[in-house]
Write a protein that holds these residues in place. Sequence first.
Motif, PDB file in Angstrom:
ATOM      1  N   UNK A  55      -4.078   1.674  -9.112  1.00  0.00           N
ATOM      2  CA  UNK A  55      -4.571   1.204  -7.944  1.00  0.00           C
ATOM      3  C   UNK A  55      -2.877   1.056  -7.011  1.00  0.00           C
ATOM      4  N   UNK A  56      -2.042   2.074  -7.259  1.00  0.00           N
ATOM      5  CA  UNK A  56      -1.014   2.237  -6.351  1.00  0.00           C
ATOM      6  C   UNK A  56      -0.187   3.571  -6.253  1.00  0.00           C
ATOM      7  N   UNK A  57       0.548   3.394  -5.582  1.00  0.00           N
ATOM      8  CA  UNK A  57       1.276   4.873  -5.526  1.00  0.00           C
ATOM      9  C   UNK A  57       2.309   4.913  -6.615  1.00  0.00           C
ATOM     10  N   UNK A  58       2.662   6.296  -6.973  1.00  0.00           N
ATOM     11  CA  UNK A  58       3.579   6.156  -8.206  1.00  0.00           C
ATOM     12  C   UNK A  58       4.964   5.934  -7.823  1.00  0.00           C
ATOM     13  N   UNK A  85     -11.297   5.160  -7.229  1.00  0.00           N
ATOM     14  CA  UNK A  85     -10.760   4.095  -5.963  1.00  0.00           C
ATOM     15  C   UNK A  85      -9.648   4.188  -6.034  1.00  0.00           C
ATOM     16  N   UNK A  86      -8.927   3.622  -4.716  1.00  0.00           N
ATOM     17  CA  UNK A  86      -7.579   3.466  -4.397  1.00  0.00           C
ATOM     18  C   UNK A  86      -6.975   2.132  -4.306  1.00  0.00           C
ATOM     19  N   UNK A  87      -7.919   1.006  -4.288  1.00  0.00           N
ATOM     20  CA  UNK A  87      -7.348  -0.253  -4.410  1.00  0.00           C
ATOM     21  C   UNK A  87      -6.604  -0.195  -2.978  1.00  0.00           C
ATOM     22  N   UNK A  88      -5.627  -1.236  -2.897  1.00  0.00           N
ATOM     23  CA  UNK A  88      -4.864  -1.388  -1.758  1.00  0.00           C
ATOM     24  C   UNK A  88      -3.597  -0.459  -1.517  1.00  0.00           C
ATOM     25  N   UNK A  89      -3.530   0.556  -2.393  1.00  0.00           N
ATOM     26  CA  UNK A  89      -2.476   1.468  -2.232  1.00  0.00           C
ATOM     27  C   UNK A  89      -2.210   1.880  -1.246  1.00  0.00           C
ATOM     28  N   UNK A  90      -2.901   2.497  -0.319  1.00  0.00           N
ATOM     29  CA  UNK A  90      -2.612   3.253   1.190  1.00  0.00           C
ATOM     30  C   UNK A  90      -2.182   2.135   2.012  1.00  0.00           C
ATOM     31  N   UNK A  91      -2.807   0.873   1.807  1.00  0.00           N
ATOM     32  CA  UNK A  91      -2.164  -0.156   2.860  1.00  0.00           C
ATOM     33  C   UNK A  91      -0.964  -0.627   2.416  1.00  0.00           C
ATOM     34  N   UNK A  92      -0.663  -0.813   1.046  1.00  0.00           N
ATOM     35  CA  UNK A  92       0.711  -1.056   0.752  1.00  0.00           C
ATOM     36  C   UNK A  92       1.902   0.088   1.152  1.00  0.00           C
ATOM     37  N   UNK A  93       1.354   1.428   0.948  1.00  0.00           N
ATOM     38  CA  UNK A  93       1.965   2.678   1.457  1.00  0.00           C
ATOM     39  C   UNK A  93       2.332   2.632   2.903  1.00  0.00           C
ATOM     40  N   UNK A 163      -2.715  -5.663 -11.339  1.00  0.00           N
ATOM     41  CA  UNK A 163      -2.687  -4.526 -12.299  1.00  0.00           C
ATOM     42  C   UNK A 163      -1.453  -3.694 -12.049  1.00  0.00           C
ATOM     43  N   UNK A 164      -1.024  -3.093 -10.847  1.00  0.00           N
ATOM     44  CA  UNK A 164      -0.195  -2.207 -10.611  1.00  0.00           C
ATOM     45  C   UNK A 164       1.372  -2.766 -11.072  1.00  0.00           C
ATOM     46  N   UNK A 165       1.564  -3.942 -10.708  1.00  0.00           N
ATOM     47  CA  UNK A 165       3.049  -4.331 -11.344  1.00  0.00           C
ATOM     48  C   UNK A 165       2.910  -4.461 -12.597  1.00  0.00           C
ATOM     49  N   UNK A 166       1.714  -4.728 -13.361  1.00  0.00           N
ATOM     50  CA  UNK A 166       2.007  -4.940 -14.881  1.00  0.00           C
ATOM     51  C   UNK A 166       1.892  -3.443 -15.511  1.00  0.00           C
ATOM     52  N   UNK A 167       1.337  -2.438 -14.653  1.00  0.00           N
ATOM     53  CA  UNK A 167       1.337  -0.967 -15.226  1.00  0.00           C
ATOM     54  C   UNK A 167       2.805  -0.763 -15.321  1.00  0.00           C
TER      55      UNK A 167
END
Length: 245
Positions: A55-58, A85-93, A163-167
Motif C-alpha cells: 500500500x505504498x510506492x516502492x 487496491x492502492x491504499x493511500x499510496x497515491x495521496x502520499x505520492x 503496514x507500509x513502514x513495517x514492510x
Amino acid sequence: MIYYFSGTGNSKWVAEELARRTGDEAKNLAGEQGTERINVSSGERIGIVFPIYAWGAPLIAEQFCRRIQPQEGAYVYAVCTCGDEAGLAMRRFHTIVPYHAAWSVAMPNNYIIGFDADSPELERQKIEAAQQKLPSIAQAILSHMHVYDVHEGAGAGVKTALIRPMFNKFARGTKSFSADESCNGCGLCARICPAAAIVMENGKPAWVKRTCTQCLGCINRCPQRAIQYGAGTAKRGRYYCKAAF
C-alpha cells in the motif's frame, strides 16, 4: 516521457502501452539513478508508472521522483499497478510529486511470498480489464485532464500508515532467498535485479545485499522456478507479464 519501475512487468507493460498511445517514450527509472534534477518545462508532460508494495510506492520510485522539478504549465501524472487496491499510496505520492492526475490499474498479483499467484482465469480477467481501461487513461493524458481515479480500498489509511513502514523496515531482507538444485546458472536473476543485489557465484545466484526492493522479479521470472523464498514458495505459482518481455 514516461518513467516506470517494474519487477515482473505489470508496470512496464502499462507504461509501454501508454507510451504507444500517447507518442511518448517509456524508460525504466531503475536505470536512471543519480542526483541531478529532472526539469519538466511548461507545456511538457511527464508520467510515472510503478507498482504498489504494501500500500505504498516502492522506495526506489520515491527516491527517483524527488528529483523531478515540474515548472508551471507542465503536466504531471502517475499510474500505479496493484493486485487489488492502492491504499493511500497515491495521496502520499502527491507530496513527493505534485501530479495533476492519478490512476490505479488492477493487474495480476505477484507477491508470492505472502500468498499464491492469481488463478489463470483471474489473471486473464484483470489483464482484459486493464486493456479496456488504458485507452481512456491515454486520452485523458493527451487532454491534460485533472483526474483522481484510484481504488484505495477499505482501511486505506491504516494500511499505508502502518503496514507500509513495517514492510520497508522488516520485509525487504534477502537472507531468505535461495536457489535450489534445479538452477541452471542462466544468470537472468542477476541481470534483471534493479537493486544489483544478486551476483553469480560458481554458477549460482548469491544475494549480496542485506535488502532489496522486493520486486520479486528474480523469483517470478526464473525459467527453472529454481528460486525460493524460505519454505513457503515452492508450491506456489509464478507470475510475470509476458506481454512486457
